[in-house]
Scaffold this motif. Structure first.
Motif, mmCIF file in Angstrom:
data_model
loop_
_atom_site.group_PDB
_atom_site.id
_atom_site.type_symbol
_atom_site.label_atom_id
_atom_site.label_comp_id
_atom_site.label_asym_id
_atom_site.label_seq_id
_atom_site.Cartn_x
_atom_site.Cartn_y
_atom_site.Cartn_z
ATOM 1 N N VAL A 28 0.851 -1.208 0.000
ATOM 2 C CA VAL A 28 0.000 0.000 0.000
ATOM 3 C C VAL A 28 0.874 1.241 0.000
ATOM 4 N N GLU A 29 1.878 1.267 0.846
ATOM 5 C CA GLU A 29 2.772 2.421 0.928
ATOM 6 C C GLU A 29 3.512 2.635 -0.395
ATOM 7 N N ASN A 30 3.945 1.559 -1.021
ATOM 8 C CA ASN A 30 4.651 1.649 -2.298
ATOM 9 C C ASN A 30 3.745 2.229 -3.385
ATOM 10 N N ILE A 31 2.511 1.765 -3.438
ATOM 11 C CA ILE A 31 1.562 2.276 -4.450
ATOM 12 C C ILE A 31 1.285 3.751 -4.213
ATOM 13 N N ARG A 32 1.105 4.140 -2.976
ATOM 14 C CA ARG A 32 0.828 5.551 -2.676
ATOM 15 C C ARG A 32 2.021 6.443 -3.008
ATOM 16 N N MET A 33 3.236 5.976 -2.724
ATOM 17 C CA MET A 33 4.423 6.769 -3.052
ATOM 18 C C MET A 33 4.574 6.909 -4.565
ATOM 19 N N GLN A 34 4.282 5.846 -5.308
ATOM 20 C CA GLN A 34 4.360 5.924 -6.768
ATOM 21 C C GLN A 34 3.325 6.895 -7.324
ATOM 22 N N SER A 35 2.124 6.892 -6.761
ATOM 23 C CA SER A 35 1.105 7.820 -7.239
ATOM 24 C C SER A 35 1.469 9.262 -6.886
ATOM 25 N N GLU A 36 2.101 9.483 -5.716
ATOM 26 C CA GLU A 36 2.554 10.824 -5.358
ATOM 27 C C GLU A 36 3.664 11.297 -6.288
ATOM 28 N N LYS A 37 4.585 10.401 -6.630
ATOM 29 C CA LYS A 37 5.659 10.764 -7.562
ATOM 30 C C LYS A 37 5.084 11.123 -8.921
ATOM 31 N N ALA A 38 4.102 10.363 -9.368
ATOM 32 C CA ALA A 38 3.481 10.650 -10.656
ATOM 33 C C ALA A 38 2.747 11.990 -10.606
ATOM 34 N N ALA A 39 2.079 12.272 -9.495
ATOM 35 C CA ALA A 39 1.367 13.550 -9.365
ATOM 36 C C ALA A 39 2.357 14.705 -9.297
ATOM 37 N N ASN A 40 3.494 14.522 -8.611
ATOM 38 C CA ASN A 40 4.496 15.581 -8.517
ATOM 39 C C ASN A 40 5.200 15.799 -9.846
ATOM 40 N N ALA A 41 5.336 14.759 -10.650
ATOM 41 C CA ALA A 41 5.980 14.902 -11.955
ATOM 42 C C ALA A 41 5.107 15.736 -12.891
ATOM 43 N N LYS A 42 3.792 15.688 -12.696
ATOM 44 C CA LYS A 42 2.882 16.449 -13.548
ATOM 45 C C LYS A 42 2.815 17.916 -13.152
ATOM 46 N N LYS A 43 3.216 18.244 -11.929
ATOM 47 C CA LYS A 43 3.159 19.629 -11.465
ATOM 48 C C LYS A 43 4.278 20.434 -12.111
ATOM 49 N N PRO A 44 4.058 21.736 -12.330
ATOM 50 C CA PRO A 44 5.125 22.562 -12.889
ATOM 51 C C PRO A 44 6.258 22.731 -11.888
ATOM 52 N N SER A 45 7.464 22.881 -12.401
ATOM 53 C CA SER A 45 8.619 22.983 -11.517
ATOM 54 C C SER A 45 8.802 24.400 -10.982
ATOM 55 N N VAL A 46 8.094 25.383 -11.529
ATOM 56 C CA VAL A 46 8.193 26.749 -11.062
ATOM 57 C C VAL A 46 7.260 26.918 -9.870
ATOM 58 N N THR A 47 7.796 27.422 -8.789
ATOM 59 C CA THR A 47 7.019 27.646 -7.580
ATOM 60 C C THR A 47 6.551 29.090 -7.551
ATOM 61 N N PRO A 48 5.290 29.333 -7.293
ATOM 62 C CA PRO A 48 4.838 30.713 -7.188
ATOM 63 C C PRO A 48 5.584 31.438 -6.066
ATOM 64 N N LEU A 49 5.738 32.744 -6.228
ATOM 65 C CA LEU A 49 6.497 33.546 -5.285
ATOM 66 C C LEU A 49 5.902 33.495 -3.885
ATOM 67 N N THR A 50 4.578 33.470 -3.798
ATOM 68 C CA THR A 50 3.952 33.452 -2.469
ATOM 69 C C THR A 50 4.267 32.157 -1.740
ATOM 70 N N ASP A 51 4.337 31.032 -2.463
ATOM 71 C CA ASP A 51 4.673 29.766 -1.818
ATOM 72 C C ASP A 51 6.135 29.728 -1.412
ATOM 73 N N ALA A 52 6.991 30.352 -2.197
ATOM 74 C CA ALA A 52 8.418 30.342 -1.894
ATOM 75 C C ALA A 52 8.727 31.188 -0.665
ATOM 76 N N LEU A 53 7.929 32.234 -0.419
ATOM 77 C CA LEU A 53 8.192 33.117 0.710
ATOM 78 C C LEU A 53 7.591 32.623 2.014
ATOM 79 N N ARG A 54 6.674 31.697 1.917
ATOM 80 C CA ARG A 54 6.042 31.186 3.134
ATOM 81 C C ARG A 54 7.016 30.335 3.922
ATOM 82 N N ARG A 55 6.944 30.508 5.224
ATOM 83 C CA ARG A 55 7.748 29.675 6.108
ATOM 84 C C ARG A 55 6.816 28.709 6.819
ATOM 85 N N PRO A 56 7.306 27.521 7.093
ATOM 86 C CA PRO A 56 6.436 26.606 7.839
ATOM 87 C C PRO A 56 6.166 27.165 9.231
#
Length: 188
Positions: free
Chosen positions: A87-115
């Motif tokens: 289950v963990e392996n399948i979920r990690m693979q689906s997360e990797k696939a979802a992250n690969a589809k996301k653009p690599s440019v981070t919006p400025l507001t997300d980059a400036l946010r601190r946890p």
């Protein structure tokens, strides 16, 4: 007239009973192969965990020898761990696939946010009032600040629990707390 009413009641009951079946077939969305595999592995894990519980119960009741218990326990435990890893392996693979589809440019507001730092919750809320002075006030020799007064935090001398600045008694143990002015009023 009676037959018509009976027929309507029977038809209503039949529709009421069949309604979940119709909604389930029509309203169900198509699940991906990954979701079906996750459900299958989660079901397998749940069965193995249930088997472990029953095995433990049988052992406590004296129905199993220690050797039988050990061999069955190891088998069921391996089944559960294998299913969890899948289950963990399948979920990690689906997360990797979802992250690969996301653009690599981070919006400025997300980059400036601190946890956000984790909030610490005190058992006794303390109200701290701060006054702004136009110039620094030098304490007179008669008014030497106590360590608790300068830190704006007080603690019970008996149990060490944090106390409000204006509190006269500890909320934990009930002992009298000395006032900040230096007067010693302690009762047991």
């Amino acid at each position: 007239m009676f037959i018509l009413a009976a027929a309507l009641i029977v038809a209503g009951v039949a529709l009421f009973v069949a309604a979940p079946l119709g909604i389930g077939l029509v309203g169900a969305r198509a699940k991906s192969a990954g979701e079906l595999q996750v459900e299958r592995h989660e079901h397998e894990c749940a069965l193995a965990v249930q088997g472990l519980r029953e095995l433990e119960f049988d052992r406590e009741m004296g129905k199993l020898s220690d050797a039988d218990y050990e061999s069955m326990h190891k088998t069921l435990e391996d089944r559960a761990l294998t299913a969890m890893a899948a289950v963990e392996n399948i979920r990690m693979q689906s997360e990797k696939a979802a992250n690969a589809k996301k653009p690599s440019v981070t919006p400025l507001t997300d980059a400036l946010r601190r946890p956000a730092a984790p909030r610490r919750i005190d058992p006794i809320p303390t109200l701290v009032l701060r006054t702004e002075h136009p110039r620094p006030v030098q304490p007179s020799p008669q008014q030497q600040p106590t360590p608790s007064a300068s830190g704006k935090i007080r603690f019970c001398p008996q149990c060490g629990m944090r106390a409000a600045i204006d509190s006269k008694f500890c909320a934990q143990c009930g002992i009298a707390i000395r006032p900040l002015g230096g007067a010693a009023a302690r009762t047991e």
